[in-house]
Design a protein around this motif. Structure first.
Motif, PDB file in Angstrom:
ATOM      1  N   TYR A   1       0.853  -1.190   0.000  1.00 37.65           N
ATOM      2  CA  TYR A   1       0.000   0.000   0.000  1.00 37.65           C
ATOM      3  C   TYR A   1       0.884   1.234   0.000  1.00 37.65           C
ATOM      4  N   GLU A   2       0.628   2.143  -0.949  1.00 36.92           N
ATOM      5  CA  GLU A   2       1.339   3.418  -1.014  1.00 36.92           C
ATOM      6  C   GLU A   2       0.349   4.510  -0.614  1.00 36.92           C
ATOM      7  N   VAL A   3       0.775   5.342   0.326  1.00 38.39           N
ATOM      8  CA  VAL A   3      -0.102   6.369   0.884  1.00 38.39           C
ATOM      9  C   VAL A   3       0.593   7.718   0.790  1.00 38.39           C
ATOM     10  N   LYS A   4      -0.144   8.733   0.354  1.00 41.30           N
ATOM     11  CA  LYS A   4       0.372  10.105   0.345  1.00 41.30           C
ATOM     12  C   LYS A   4      -0.354  10.865   1.448  1.00 41.30           C
ATOM     13  N   ALA A   5       0.433  11.475   2.331  1.00 37.18           N
ATOM     14  CA  ALA A   5      -0.129  12.197   3.477  1.00 37.18           C
ATOM     15  C   ALA A   5       0.886  13.220   3.964  1.00 37.18           C
ATOM     16  N   ARG A   6       0.496  13.954   5.022  1.00 36.53           N
ATOM     17  CA  ARG A   6       1.394  14.917   5.652  1.00 36.53           C
ATOM     18  C   ARG A   6       1.646  14.503   7.092  1.00 36.53           C
ATOM     19  N   ASN A   7       2.894  14.755   7.546  1.00 36.17           N
ATOM     20  CA  ASN A   7       3.233  14.437   8.939  1.00 36.17           C
ATOM     21  C   ASN A   7       2.931  15.641   9.824  1.00 36.17           C
ATOM     22  N   GLN A   8       3.295  15.559  11.103  1.00 39.27           N
ATOM     23  CA  GLN A   8       2.994  16.629  12.063  1.00 39.27           C
ATOM     24  C   GLN A   8       3.743  17.919  11.764  1.00 39.27           C
ATOM     25  N   GLU A   9       4.851  17.826  11.020  1.00 40.00           N
ATOM     26  CA  GLU A   9       5.599  19.021  10.610  1.00 40.00           C
ATOM     27  C   GLU A   9       5.096  19.562   9.272  1.00 40.00           C
ATOM     28  N   ASN A  10       3.971  19.042   8.803  1.00 45.03           N
ATOM     29  CA  ASN A  10       3.327  19.435   7.546  1.00 45.03           C
ATOM     30  C   ASN A  10       4.176  19.099   6.318  1.00 45.03           C
ATOM     31  N   GLN A  11       5.070  18.125   6.440  1.00 39.89           N
ATOM     32  CA  GLN A  11       5.851  17.671   5.290  1.00 39.89           C
ATOM     33  C   GLN A  11       5.041  16.645   4.504  1.00 39.89           C
ATOM     34  N   ARG A  12       5.135  16.741   3.192  1.00 42.30           N
ATOM     35  CA  ARG A  12       4.450  15.790   2.312  1.00 42.30           C
ATOM     36  C   ARG A  12       5.250  14.494   2.309  1.00 42.30           C
ATOM     37  N   LEU A  13       4.590  13.350   2.533  1.00 40.48           N
ATOM     38  CA  LEU A  13       5.266  12.060   2.597  1.00 40.48           C
ATOM     39  C   LEU A  13       4.599  11.046   1.682  1.00 40.48           C
ATOM     40  N   GLN A  14       5.410  10.088   1.263  1.00 38.07           N
ATOM     41  CA  GLN A  14       4.877   8.882   0.642  1.00 38.07           C
ATOM     42  C   GLN A  14       5.254   7.742   1.581  1.00 38.07           C
ATOM     43  N   LEU A  15       4.241   7.072   2.090  1.00 35.64           N
ATOM     44  CA  LEU A  15       4.440   5.979   3.035  1.00 35.64           C
ATOM     45  C   LEU A  15       4.103   4.670   2.343  1.00 35.64           C
ATOM     46  N   LYS A  16       4.866   3.636   2.662  1.00 29.77           N
ATOM     47  CA  LYS A  16       4.566   2.307   2.133  1.00 29.77           C
ATOM     48  C   LYS A  16       4.256   1.387   3.299  1.00 29.77           C
ATOM     49  N   PHE A  17       3.162   0.650   3.166  1.00 29.49           N
ATOM     50  CA  PHE A  17       2.671  -0.215   4.229  1.00 29.49           C
ATOM     51  C   PHE A  17       2.622  -1.665   3.765  1.00 29.49           C
ATOM     52  N   ASP A  18       2.964  -2.553   4.695  1.00 29.17           N
ATOM     53  CA  ASP A  18       2.782  -3.979   4.468  1.00 29.17           C
ATOM     54  C   ASP A  18       1.275  -4.232   4.379  1.00 29.17           C
ATOM     55  N   PRO A  19       0.792  -4.898   3.334  1.00 30.71           N
ATOM     56  CA  PRO A  19      -0.650  -5.063   3.156  1.00 30.71           C
ATOM     57  C   PRO A  19      -1.298  -6.015   4.164  1.00 30.71           C
ATOM     58  N   ASN A  20      -0.495  -6.851   4.823  1.00 24.90           N
ATOM     59  CA  ASN A  20      -1.049  -7.809   5.784  1.00 24.90           C
ATOM     60  C   ASN A  20      -1.062  -7.267   7.197  1.00 24.90           C
ATOM     61  N   SER A  21       0.057  -6.688   7.620  1.00 22.51           N
ATOM     62  CA  SER A  21       0.174  -6.223   9.002  1.00 22.51           C
ATOM     63  C   SER A  21      -0.188  -4.752   9.159  1.00 22.51           C
ATOM     64  N   GLY A  22      -0.079  -3.977   8.090  1.00 25.79           N
ATOM     65  CA  GLY A  22      -0.324  -2.545   8.178  1.00 25.79           C
ATOM     66  C   GLY A  22       0.849  -1.772   8.742  1.00 25.79           C
ATOM     67  N   GLU A  23       1.995  -2.434   8.882  1.00 19.74           N
ATOM     68  CA  GLU A  23       3.204  -1.776   9.386  1.00 19.74           C
ATOM     69  C   GLU A  23       3.839  -0.918   8.291  1.00 19.74           C
ATOM     70  N   ILE A  24       4.398   0.229   8.681  1.00 15.57           N
ATOM     71  CA  ILE A  24       5.113   1.080   7.726  1.00 15.57           C
ATOM     72  C   ILE A  24       6.427   0.399   7.370  1.00 15.57           C
ATOM     73  N   ILE A  25       6.684   0.234   6.076  1.00 22.11           N
ATOM     74  CA  ILE A  25       7.935  -0.394   5.650  1.00 22.11           C
ATOM     75  C   ILE A  25       8.877   0.596   4.967  1.00 22.11           C
ATOM     76  N   ASN A  26       8.357   1.783   4.614  1.00 21.06           N
ATOM     77  CA  ASN A  26       9.209   2.786   3.975  1.00 21.06           C
ATOM     78  C   ASN A  26       8.528   4.143   4.066  1.00 21.06           C
ATOM     79  N   THR A  27       9.314   5.181   4.276  1.00 22.98           N
ATOM     80  CA  THR A  27       8.800   6.547   4.299  1.00 22.98           C
ATOM     81  C   THR A  27       9.707   7.412   3.442  1.00 22.98           C
ATOM     82  N   LYS A  28       9.092   8.207   2.587  1.00 21.20           N
ATOM     83  CA  LYS A  28       9.863   9.092   1.722  1.00 21.20           C
ATOM     84  C   LYS A  28       9.259  10.490   1.789  1.00 21.20           C
ATOM     85  N   THR A  29      10.107  11.495   2.064  1.00 21.84           N
ATOM     86  CA  THR A  29       9.665  12.878   2.103  1.00 21.84           C
ATOM     87  C   THR A  29       9.600  13.408   0.680  1.00 21.84           C
TER      88      THR A  29
END
Length: 102
Positions: A71-99
Motif C-alpha cells: 500500500y502506497e499512501v500520500k499524506a502529511r506528517n505533524q511538521e506538515n511535510q508531504r510524505l509517501q508511506l509504504k505499508f505492508d498489506p497484511n500487518s499494516g506496518e510502515i515499511i518505507n517513508t519518503k519525504t
C-alpha cells in the motif's frame, strides 16, 4: 586436427550456452515461485490502512493505492511535510517513508 579442435570448442561452447540458458530459466521460475503475494482475504482494506495512517498522526491523506503488493499512501506528517508511506498489506506496518518536495 584443427577441425577437430574447432568442432570440440564449438560443441562445448554451445553446451555451456544452452546449460546457462536452462539454468537461468530454472532460477527465474524458482524466484517467481518464492514470491508470495498476499491473498485478498488476508490483506487489509484501504479503510483499515486509512485508519492506521490517521491513528499514527498523519493528516491530509490524499491517496491510498495497492501497488506491487504494497500500500502506497500520500499524506502529511505533524511538521506538515508531504510524505509517501509504504505499508505492508497484511500487518499494516510502515515499511518505507519518503519525504516529498511540497
Amino acid at each position: 586436427m584443427k577441425t577437430t579442435r574447432l568442432l570440440t570448442a564449438l560443441t562445448l561452447g554451445s553446451s555451456l550456452i544452452f546449460s546457462g540458458a536452462a539454468l537461468n530459466t530454472a532460477l527465474a521460475q524458482t524466484d517467481t515461485a518464492q514470491v508470495q503475494t498476499a491473498p485478498a482475504q488476508s490483506r487489509l482494506t484501504i479503510k483499515q490502512i486509512y485508519d492506521k495512517v490517521e491513528a499514527a498522526g498523519y493528516t491530509n491523506i490524499t491517496e491510498i493505492e495497492l501497488d506491487d503488493n504494497v500500500y502506497e499512501v500520500k499524506a502529511r506528517n505533524q511538521e506538515n511535510q508531504r510524505l509517501q508511506l509504504k505499508f505492508d498489506p497484511n500487518s499494516g506496518e510502515i515499511i518505507n517513508t519518503k519525504t516529498k518536495n511540497k
